[in-house]
Design a protein around this motif. Structure first.
Motif, PDB file in Angstrom:
ATOM      1  N   ILE A  81      -6.626 -55.185 -50.259  1.00 60.35           N
ATOM      2  CA  ILE A  81      -8.027 -55.033 -49.622  1.00 60.35           C
ATOM      3  C   ILE A  81      -8.838 -56.106 -49.559  1.00 60.35           C
ATOM      4  N   ASN A  82      -8.576 -57.217 -50.903  1.00 61.10           N
ATOM      5  CA  ASN A  82      -9.697 -58.213 -50.903  1.00 61.10           C
ATOM      6  C   ASN A  82      -9.554 -59.096 -49.907  1.00 61.10           C
ATOM      7  N   GLU A  83      -8.220 -59.727 -49.753  1.00 61.98           N
ATOM      8  CA  GLU A  83      -8.212 -60.632 -48.901  1.00 61.98           C
ATOM      9  C   GLU A  83      -8.355 -60.174 -47.325  1.00 61.98           C
ATOM     10  N   THR A  84      -7.824 -58.935 -47.004  1.00 65.86           N
ATOM     11  CA  THR A  84      -8.073 -58.403 -45.624  1.00 65.86           C
ATOM     12  C   THR A  84      -9.377 -58.352 -45.355  1.00 65.86           C
ATOM     13  N   LEU A  85     -10.340 -57.835 -46.111  1.00 64.85           N
ATOM     14  CA  LEU A  85     -11.676 -57.644 -45.783  1.00 64.85           C
ATOM     15  C   LEU A  85     -12.470 -58.862 -46.012  1.00 64.85           C
ATOM     16  N   VAL A  86     -12.127 -59.850 -46.996  1.00 64.52           N
ATOM     17  CA  VAL A  86     -13.128 -60.970 -47.033  1.00 64.52           C
ATOM     18  C   VAL A  86     -12.912 -61.838 -45.692  1.00 64.52           C
ATOM     19  N   ARG A  87     -11.477 -61.831 -45.004  1.00 71.68           N
ATOM     20  CA  ARG A  87     -11.389 -62.652 -44.015  1.00 71.68           C
ATOM     21  C   ARG A  87     -11.874 -61.906 -42.894  1.00 71.68           C
ATOM     22  N   HIS A  88     -11.771 -60.390 -42.917  1.00 71.02           N
ATOM     23  CA  HIS A  88     -12.561 -59.840 -41.544  1.00 71.02           C
ATOM     24  C   HIS A  88     -14.014 -60.252 -42.062  1.00 71.02           C
ATOM     25  N   GLY A  89     -14.633 -60.153 -43.153  1.00 73.41           N
ATOM     26  CA  GLY A  89     -15.820 -60.338 -43.118  1.00 73.41           C
ATOM     27  C   GLY A  89     -16.408 -61.534 -42.845  1.00 73.41           C
ATOM     28  N   GLN A  90     -15.706 -62.635 -43.011  1.00 75.59           N
ATOM     29  CA  GLN A  90     -15.988 -64.093 -42.816  1.00 75.59           C
ATOM     30  C   GLN A  90     -15.883 -64.544 -41.110  1.00 75.59           C
ATOM     31  N   GLN A  91     -14.916 -63.601 -40.346  1.00 76.54           N
ATOM     32  CA  GLN A  91     -14.622 -63.937 -38.759  1.00 76.54           C
ATOM     33  C   GLN A  91     -15.347 -62.941 -38.053  1.00 76.54           C
ATOM     34  N   VAL A  92     -15.505 -61.473 -38.425  1.00 76.56           N
ATOM     35  CA  VAL A  92     -15.660 -60.583 -37.420  1.00 76.56           C
ATOM     36  C   VAL A  92     -17.007 -59.696 -37.999  1.00 76.56           C
ATOM     37  N   CYS A  93     -16.855 -59.088 -39.030  1.00 72.07           N
ATOM     38  CA  CYS A  93     -17.786 -58.091 -39.686  1.00 72.07           C
ATOM     39  C   CYS A  93     -18.807 -58.905 -40.506  1.00 72.07           C
ATOM     40  N   LYS A  94     -19.512 -59.734 -39.833  1.00 76.45           N
ATOM     41  CA  LYS A  94     -20.343 -60.897 -40.525  1.00 76.45           C
ATOM     42  C   LYS A  94     -21.458 -59.929 -41.128  1.00 76.45           C
ATOM     43  N   PRO A  95     -22.243 -60.515 -42.075  1.00 75.58           N
ATOM     44  CA  PRO A  95     -23.470 -59.886 -42.676  1.00 75.58           C
ATOM     45  C   PRO A  95     -24.372 -59.555 -41.860  1.00 75.58           C
ATOM     46  N   ILE A  96     -25.181 -60.399 -41.020  1.00 71.15           N
ATOM     47  CA  ILE A  96     -26.309 -60.171 -40.237  1.00 71.15           C
ATOM     48  C   ILE A  96     -25.934 -59.524 -39.082  1.00 71.15           C
ATOM     49  N   SER A  97     -24.941 -59.716 -38.296  1.00 71.83           N
ATOM     50  CA  SER A  97     -24.809 -59.263 -36.946  1.00 71.83           C
ATOM     51  C   SER A  97     -23.075 -59.362 -36.889  1.00 71.83           C
ATOM     52  N   PRO A  98     -22.536 -58.101 -37.270  1.00 74.11           N
ATOM     53  CA  PRO A  98     -21.107 -58.196 -36.822  1.00 74.11           C
ATOM     54  C   PRO A  98     -20.714 -58.272 -35.289  1.00 74.11           C
ATOM     55  N   ILE A  99     -19.549 -58.667 -35.317  1.00 75.36           N
ATOM     56  CA  ILE A  99     -18.997 -59.031 -33.748  1.00 75.36           C
ATOM     57  C   ILE A  99     -18.059 -57.982 -33.434  1.00 75.36           C
ATOM     58  N   CYS A 100     -18.870 -56.672 -33.153  1.00 76.52           N
ATOM     59  CA  CYS A 100     -18.223 -55.438 -33.231  1.00 76.52           C
ATOM     60  C   CYS A 100     -17.315 -55.484 -31.861  1.00 76.52           C
ATOM     61  N   SER A 101     -17.724 -56.282 -30.810  1.00 74.46           N
ATOM     62  CA  SER A 101     -17.079 -56.377 -29.468  1.00 74.46           C
ATOM     63  C   SER A 101     -15.617 -56.839 -29.533  1.00 74.46           C
ATOM     64  N   VAL A 102     -15.439 -57.680 -30.694  1.00 72.88           N
ATOM     65  CA  VAL A 102     -13.941 -58.214 -30.672  1.00 72.88           C
ATOM     66  C   VAL A 102     -13.014 -57.494 -31.904  1.00 72.88           C
ATOM     67  N   CYS A 103     -14.032 -56.370 -32.558  1.00 76.15           N
ATOM     68  CA  CYS A 103     -13.421 -56.019 -33.906  1.00 76.15           C
ATOM     69  C   CYS A 103     -12.294 -54.873 -33.439  1.00 76.15           C
ATOM     70  N   PRO A 104     -11.113 -54.920 -34.121  1.00 76.03           N
ATOM     71  CA  PRO A 104      -9.786 -54.038 -33.851  1.00 76.03           C
ATOM     72  C   PRO A 104     -10.336 -52.624 -34.188  1.00 76.03           C
ATOM     73  N   VAL A 105     -11.174 -52.370 -35.062  1.00 74.13           N
ATOM     74  CA  VAL A 105     -11.446 -51.056 -35.387  1.00 74.13           C
ATOM     75  C   VAL A 105     -12.757 -50.511 -34.827  1.00 74.13           C
ATOM     76  N   ASP A 106     -13.220 -51.179 -33.732  1.00 78.61           N
ATOM     77  CA  ASP A 106     -14.461 -50.712 -33.331  1.00 78.61           C
ATOM     78  C   ASP A 106     -14.928 -49.230 -32.874  1.00 78.61           C
ATOM     79  N   ARG A 107     -13.540 -48.704 -32.272  1.00 80.28           N
ATOM     80  CA  ARG A 107     -13.595 -47.455 -31.860  1.00 80.28           C
ATOM     81  C   ARG A 107     -13.899 -46.479 -33.083  1.00 80.28           C
ATOM     82  N   ASP A 108     -13.050 -46.966 -34.059  1.00 78.72           N
ATOM     83  CA  ASP A 108     -13.257 -45.991 -35.267  1.00 78.72           C
ATOM     84  C   ASP A 108     -14.389 -46.202 -36.341  1.00 78.72           C
ATOM     85  N   CYS A 109     -14.920 -47.113 -36.338  1.00 77.38           N
ATOM     86  CA  CYS A 109     -15.761 -47.523 -37.168  1.00 77.38           C
ATOM     87  C   CYS A 109     -17.108 -46.966 -37.082  1.00 77.38           C
TER      88      CYS A 109
END
Ligand code: SF4
Length: 118
Positions: A81-109
């Motif tokens: 979970i660490n490596e998975t979510l760290v990478r996701h957090g750095q590239q997509v689910c960013k702190p201030i403004s997540p890029i939900c439009s390209v997120c693979p779990v957009d529909r379920d989150c």
């Protein structure tokens, strides 16, 4: 302290590791999982934030999140979970403004606490 107390060896348990100056639970979990291949969940700020947005936890600190995940998360995910979510957090689910439009779990989150997104 490592030399005096542990004969120059790095301790193998979280309880022992957190006694070392500057070592918190995040680092201790990283050492036991990646260093010794033992169970642990390394929760940094990315894991903490994203678990909140998923609605998995409602906690104030990464240490509290780690304890909730120890109860909820299947053990097979404890280490990855660490490596998975760290990478996701750095590239997509960013702190201030997540890029939900390209997120693979957009529909379920449920996007808990997200007020601004792209
Ligand atoms: S949908 Fe948005 S808030 Fe949810 S994980 Fe993806 S990027 Fe993060």
């Amino acid at each position: 302290m490592l030399i005096d107390r542990w004969a120059g060896r790095v301790p193998k348990t979280i309880d022992e590791l957190v006694e070392l100056p500057g070592v918190g639970r995040k680092t201790a979990n990283l050492v036991v999982t990646l260093g010794y291949g033992k169970p642990g969940i390394c929760v940094d700020i990315h894991v903490h934030r994203i678990c909140h947005r998923f609605g998995w936890v409602r906690t104030k600190t990464p240490d509290q999140t780690e304890r909730v995940l120890r109860d909820k998360l299947p053990s097979a995910w404890w280490i990855p979970i660490n490596e998975t979510l760290v990478r996701h957090g750095q590239q997509v689910c960013k702190p201030i403004s997540p890029i939900c439009s390209v997120c693979p779990v957009d529909r379920d989150c449920p996007k808990k606490g997200v007020t601004r997104r792209r």
